[in-house]
Write a protein that holds these residues in place. Structure first.
Motif, PDB file in Angstrom:
ATOM      1  N   GLU A 130       0.834  -1.193   0.000  1.00 18.02           N
ATOM      2  CA  GLU A 130       0.000   0.000   0.000  1.00 18.02           C
ATOM      3  C   GLU A 130       0.881   1.260   0.000  1.00 18.02           C
ATOM      4  O   GLU A 130       2.087   1.206   0.274  1.00 18.02           O
ATOM      5  CB  GLU A 130      -0.916   0.023   1.225  1.00 18.02           C
ATOM      6  N   THR A 180       1.923  -1.299   4.924  1.00 20.81           N
ATOM      7  CA  THR A 180       0.880  -2.313   4.830  1.00 20.81           C
ATOM      8  C   THR A 180       1.020  -3.065   3.512  1.00 20.81           C
ATOM      9  O   THR A 180       1.191  -2.444   2.451  1.00 20.81           O
ATOM     10  CB  THR A 180      -0.518  -1.675   4.903  1.00 20.81           C
ATOM     11  N   ILE A 203      -0.599  -6.372   1.071  1.00 18.23           N
ATOM     12  CA  ILE A 203      -1.689  -7.311   0.798  1.00 18.23           C
ATOM     13  C   ILE A 203      -1.047  -8.657   0.468  1.00 18.23           C
ATOM     14  O   ILE A 203      -0.217  -8.756  -0.444  1.00 18.23           O
ATOM     15  CB  ILE A 203      -2.558  -6.832  -0.376  1.00 18.23           C
ATOM     16  N   PHE A 216      -8.860  -8.932   3.535  1.00 17.26           N
ATOM     17  CA  PHE A 216      -8.928  -8.020   2.395  1.00 17.26           C
ATOM     18  C   PHE A 216      -9.752  -8.705   1.313  1.00 17.26           C
ATOM     19  O   PHE A 216      -9.294  -9.666   0.684  1.00 17.26           O
ATOM     20  CB  PHE A 216      -7.523  -7.695   1.880  1.00 17.26           C
ATOM     21  N   LYS A 264      -7.469 -13.171   0.989  1.00 13.21           N
ATOM     22  CA  LYS A 264      -6.321 -12.284   1.157  1.00 13.21           C
ATOM     23  C   LYS A 264      -6.387 -11.587   2.514  1.00 13.21           C
ATOM     24  O   LYS A 264      -7.464 -11.441   3.097  1.00 13.21           O
ATOM     25  CB  LYS A 264      -6.296 -11.230   0.047  1.00 13.21           C
ATOM     26  N   LYS A 300      -4.490  -8.280   5.108  1.00 11.66           N
ATOM     27  CA  LYS A 300      -3.606  -7.136   5.254  1.00 11.66           C
ATOM     28  C   LYS A 300      -2.601  -7.418   6.357  1.00 11.66           C
ATOM     29  O   LYS A 300      -2.974  -7.870   7.448  1.00 11.66           O
ATOM     30  CB  LYS A 300      -4.401  -5.886   5.607  1.00 11.66           C
ATOM     31  N   HIS A 320       0.469  -5.561   8.551  1.00 11.86           N
ATOM     32  CA  HIS A 320       1.101  -4.280   8.869  1.00 11.86           C
ATOM     33  C   HIS A 320       2.532  -4.516   9.317  1.00 11.86           C
ATOM     34  O   HIS A 320       2.820  -5.345  10.181  1.00 11.86           O
ATOM     35  CB  HIS A 320       0.330  -3.559   9.980  1.00 11.86           C
TER      36      HIS A 320
END
Length: 592
Positions: free
Chosen positions: A483, A488, A490, A550, A555, A557, A559
């Motif tokens: 991202e 972040t 994916i 996600f 999927k 996310k 961090h």
């Protein structure tokens, strides 16, 4: 017919009532009883040897079973006794006074491969082992299996006397050379076992020409007795003050007297007038009288071979049972045992497979689930061990490689779930085999052995196991994109679209091999191996945390701390390592 029928079973209880402890001590001091197991391959001459050695025969001696007589082989345990003080005078002169006051109870075990359950039952009650070898054939398949059983039961610590039998069948001219050659072969074999420094060999012919029935006909008997006397330790391990337990192997009725249960006392002391429980049927009876090899006695203690007379008990459906202090031995369908693989067993020993587990005289199918903990925790009682994460599920007990011991550095346990409830004395030994394999195979059928650690609190298989045993699992995914915040990512491919990802939220993952390290910490501090700076244990492997799903395709996310993953970090592999409590109620309960 029974030799017990003509003897009085009614014993006065006056002495026991007024001075019970003195009566017990007096009975215990009368005779030093030593149980000697006679094991070996079928037709090696074990029963002939027992017959030649014995001065007293029990009601279960010398193949009295009708089928044994019909087939000409031993089918059941046979019991007789050698009272050294009652041996023929010419024999006593030869052996001297090495064992005055000693009685050797001879336990004649079957040799046929199909009767291994009976052999295991007989081996559990012995103090010393006599391995009979046909000198014309050497060590055969069941000879080796008997050695394995002997190693397991006594850990190789009990004395072993190897009797090379049937020397009369060797040509006189070459007999000495043949015997010496066989002695060397036997010695080389035993050097590979736990008996390496604890055995003696003698030469004998228990039944010269196949017709010998007495000590006078047999050859080498005095050497056998002399070696038995010499190898016995000054004291035997006995537990006379423990709760009474007796392993009964024969039951029969005596007209006008009651039912007689004959067996060997595994621990504790019993006096006439005491109440015992027949564990398998859950019934209690008062002991009316006792005998030891046809002699009425008032008391029996650990190690004694004894016959107990009780009343109002039908022996029809009883044979091998446990008789014990009322309430001492529970029945269970599940237990935990510390176990060790038998090094001669070549097949796989896998969790969730079934084995024939022998415990006492019972042999029942049981499913085994293996787990382990570091040997550094070995002194901590298993169910009191707070280090739950140290208990790890083992898919199998792998065979040793080279000189490495099986499971080096690990202490192995097995959760055993039986097909039916069985009585289980505390801390009992058990042996697990694969008896469905052919008895004509040259491979060892005994897989593992051990000692009961704990009985589980319920007999119901659906009751949760009070242990936290963890299975390590791993999932892998790929960084699909990063991202705009640079923190972040994916991740795809780690979960299926139908997976409930909620159980994995908050777990940490690792990515890469070290090029993406952190200059400052912006992550979540210390959980698992994560050090709060995005670095797993300072190894340079980047760490992140699963924060949400996600979309609906599986999927997630992840961090990462500030500057934790570069914009060129896509297509990198992400690894999630976690643990699952295999015995937990909640199948979704996961740990890291």
């Amino acid at each position: 017919k029974t030799s017990l029928g003509s003897l009085p079973w009614t014993v006065s209880l006056d002495v026991l009532t007024s001075h019970p402890e003195r009566a017990r001590a007096s009975a215990m001091a009368e005779v030093r009883n030593v149980n000697v197991g006679i094991l070996g391959h079928v037709d090696s001459g074990k029963t002939s040897l027992a017959r030649a050695l014995s001065t007293v025969v029990s009601t279960a001696g010398f193949d009295k079973h009708p089928q044994s007589q019909q087939r000409g082989i031993t089918l059941d345990l046979g019991f007789s006794a050698l009272r050294v003080d009652e041996a023929p005078s010419q024999l006593r002169e030869k052996i001297g006074s090495l064992a005055s006051g000693t009685q050797f109870t001879l336990v004649d075990c079957p040799g046929h491969a199909s009767l291994i359950r009976t052999i295991i039952g007989g081996a559990q009650i012995i103090d010393a082992m006599m391995l009979v070898i046909d000198v014309t054939k050497g060590i055969e398949v069941q000879t080796a299996e008997c050695l394995v059983i002997g190693e397991i039961i006594k850990g190789g610590t009990c004395p072993l006397l190897v009797v090379m039998n049937k020397v009369d069948l060797l040509p006189p001219a070459s007999r000495a050379d043949a015997v010496e050659k066989m002695r060397k072969k036997v010695g080389l074999t035993l050097k590979k076992t736990k008996f390496a420094d604890n055995f003696k060999t003698v030469v004998a012919s228990a039944a010269p020409g196949g017709q010998g029935d007495t000590v006078q006909d047999a050859e080498g008997i005095e050497d056998i007795i002399r070696e038995l006397c010499a190898m016995m330790p000054p004291t035997l391990t006995r537990y006379p003050n423990a709760p009474f337990v007796c392993l009964v192997d024969h039951c029969f009725a005596v007209k006008g007297q009651g039912t007689v249960l004959t067996g060997t006392v595994l621990q504790g002391t019993l006096a006439v007038g005491d109440t015992v429980e027949i564990v398998e049927i859950g019934e209690q009876r008062k002991v009316k009288g006792m005998q030891m090899f046809k002699r009425p006695v008032q008391c029996a203690t650990h190690g004694d071979r004894v016959a107990l007379c009780v009343t109002q008990l039908d022996p029809t459906d009883l044979e091998r049972v446990l008789v014990a202090k009322p309430g001492h031995i529970p029945k269970t369908k599940r237990l935990v045992a510390e176990v060790e693989r038998v090094r001669f067993y070549k097949s796989a020993i896998e969790s969730y497979k079934k084995f024939h587990v022998s415990l006492g005289h019972s042999t029942v199918l049981a499913e085994a689930i293996f787990f382990s903990r570091p040997c550094s925790r070995a002194t901590v009682p298993l169910l009191e061990d707070d280090f739950s994460f140290e208990l790890s599920l083992e898919e199998s007990m792998k065979p040793p490689t080279g000189q490495e011991a099986c499971g080096a550095g690990k202490q192995f346990f097995a959760l055993l779930t039986f097909d039916e409830a069985i009585p289980c004395p505390p801390s009992a030994q058990l042996i697990a085999s694969r008896l469905d394999s052919t008895s004509h195979s040259n491979s060892c059928r005994i897989a593992f052995a051990g000692q009961v650690v704990d009985l589980l609190p319920s007999n119901e298989a659906c009751t949760p196991v009070p242990l936290k045993v963890f299975k390590s699992k791993e999932k892998k995914g790929i960084v699909e994109r990063i991202e705009g915040d640079g923190e972040t990512a994916i991740v795809k491919g780690m979960f299926k679209k139908e997976t409930d990802i909620s159980a994995f939220l908050g777990m940490f993952v690792k990515v890469g091999g070290g090029e993406d390290t952190y200059s400052d910490g912006g992550g979540v501090s210390g959980s698992g191996d994560f050090d709060g700076n995005g670095d797993f244990d300072g190894s340079g492997i980047v760490g992140g945390k699963i924060v949400s799903t996600f979309g609906k395709s599986g999927k997630v996310k992840v961090h990462f701390p500030k500057q934790g993953i570069s914009k060129g970090g896509s297509s990198k592999e992400v690894t999630l390592v976690f643990k699952k409590n295999v015995f937990g109620k909640d199948k979704k309960e996961l740990f890291q």
